[in-house]
Design a protein around this motif. Structure first.
Motif, short mmCIF file in Angstrom:
data_model
loop_
_atom_site.label_atom_id
_atom_site.label_comp_id
_atom_site.label_asym_id
_atom_site.label_seq_id
_atom_site.Cartn_x
_atom_site.Cartn_y
_atom_site.Cartn_z
N PHE A 64 43.12 0.69 -28.45
CA PHE A 64 41.72 0.91 -28.08
C PHE A 64 40.83 -0.25 -28.50
CE2 PHE A 64 43.27 5.37 -28.17
CZ PHE A 64 43.12 5.60 -26.82
N GLY A 65 41.15 -0.90 -29.60
CA GLY A 65 40.41 -2.11 -29.98
C GLY A 65 40.61 -3.23 -28.98
N LEU A 67 41.38 -2.87 -25.86
CA LEU A 67 40.66 -2.49 -24.64
C LEU A 67 39.17 -2.77 -24.76
CD1 LEU A 67 40.80 -1.15 -21.86
CD2 LEU A 67 40.48 1.04 -23.00
N ALA A 68 38.59 -2.44 -25.91
CA ALA A 68 37.15 -2.68 -26.10
C ALA A 68 36.83 -4.17 -26.11
CB ALA A 68 36.70 -2.03 -27.41
N ILE A 69 37.65 -4.95 -26.80
CA ILE A 69 37.40 -6.40 -26.85
C ILE A 69 37.59 -7.02 -25.48
CG2 ILE A 69 38.25 -8.58 -27.81
CD1 ILE A 69 38.87 -7.01 -30.39
N SER A 70 38.60 -6.57 -24.73
CA SER A 70 38.81 -7.15 -23.40
C SER A 70 37.67 -6.78 -22.46
CB SER A 70 40.14 -6.70 -22.82
OG SER A 70 40.11 -5.32 -22.52
N LEU A 71 37.13 -5.57 -22.58
CA LEU A 71 35.95 -5.21 -21.77
C LEU A 71 34.75 -6.07 -22.13
CD1 LEU A 71 36.18 -1.33 -21.58
CD2 LEU A 71 36.46 -2.97 -19.72
N PHE A 72 34.58 -6.35 -23.44
CA PHE A 72 33.48 -7.21 -23.86
C PHE A 72 33.60 -8.59 -23.22
CE2 PHE A 72 32.15 -10.60 -26.77
CZ PHE A 72 30.79 -10.36 -26.79
N THR A 74 35.23 -9.36 -20.54
CA THR A 74 35.09 -9.24 -19.10
C THR A 74 33.62 -9.22 -18.70
OG1 THR A 74 37.18 -8.05 -18.97
CG2 THR A 74 35.69 -7.83 -17.10
N GLY A 82 39.72 -11.88 -21.64
CA GLY A 82 39.81 -10.42 -21.70
C GLY A 82 41.16 -9.91 -21.27
N LEU A 86 43.96 -7.95 -23.58
CA LEU A 86 44.47 -6.65 -23.14
C LEU A 86 45.99 -6.68 -23.01
CD1 LEU A 86 43.79 -3.80 -22.23
CD2 LEU A 86 43.56 -4.68 -19.91
#
Length: 110
Positions: A64-65, A67-72, A74, A82, A86
């Motif tokens: 989940f970390g 995923l959150a960092i890759s969304l940031f 992106t 990102g 991921l």
């Protein structure tokens, strides 16, 4: 699905009784207390499973970390970074899945 130990029908709605069941699936038989994996095979419990639970929680945090960092990245228009983050998080979780996989006893009645 039936319990491999006492052949009692397992409930269709699963209520996890441990971190392992929450993350990997499985049931606890209401009749005999036998733990099964998500495929209905009996789990061989060998002492304290605290280390497996900690590894499972660590893998969930990594997933989940990541995923959150890759969304940031992106959303800040650094899509390549990102996607790399991921991919690394997913790879670590897939490898870690084999570490926390509990030993099972195959159903001999199939």
């Amino acid at each position: 699905m039936n319990c491999p130990s006492c052949e009692t029908k397992l409930p269709s709605v699963r209520k996890p009784t441990s971190t392992r069941q929450m993350l990997l699936g499985g049931w606890t038989c209401p009749n005999c207390g036998c733990e099964t994996d998500r495929k209905g095979r009996e789990l061989l419990i060998e002492g304290n499973s605290t280390a497996r639970n900690l590894i499972a929680m660590l893998l969930a945090i990594i997933l989940f970390g990541g995923l959150a960092i890759s969304l940031f990245f992106t959303f800040t228009r650094r899509v390549d970074t990102g996607l790399i983050i991921l991919a690394v998080a997913l790879g670590v979780c897939l490898i870690g899945q084999f570490i926390i996989k509990p030993p099972v006893r195959g159903n001999s009645k199939r």
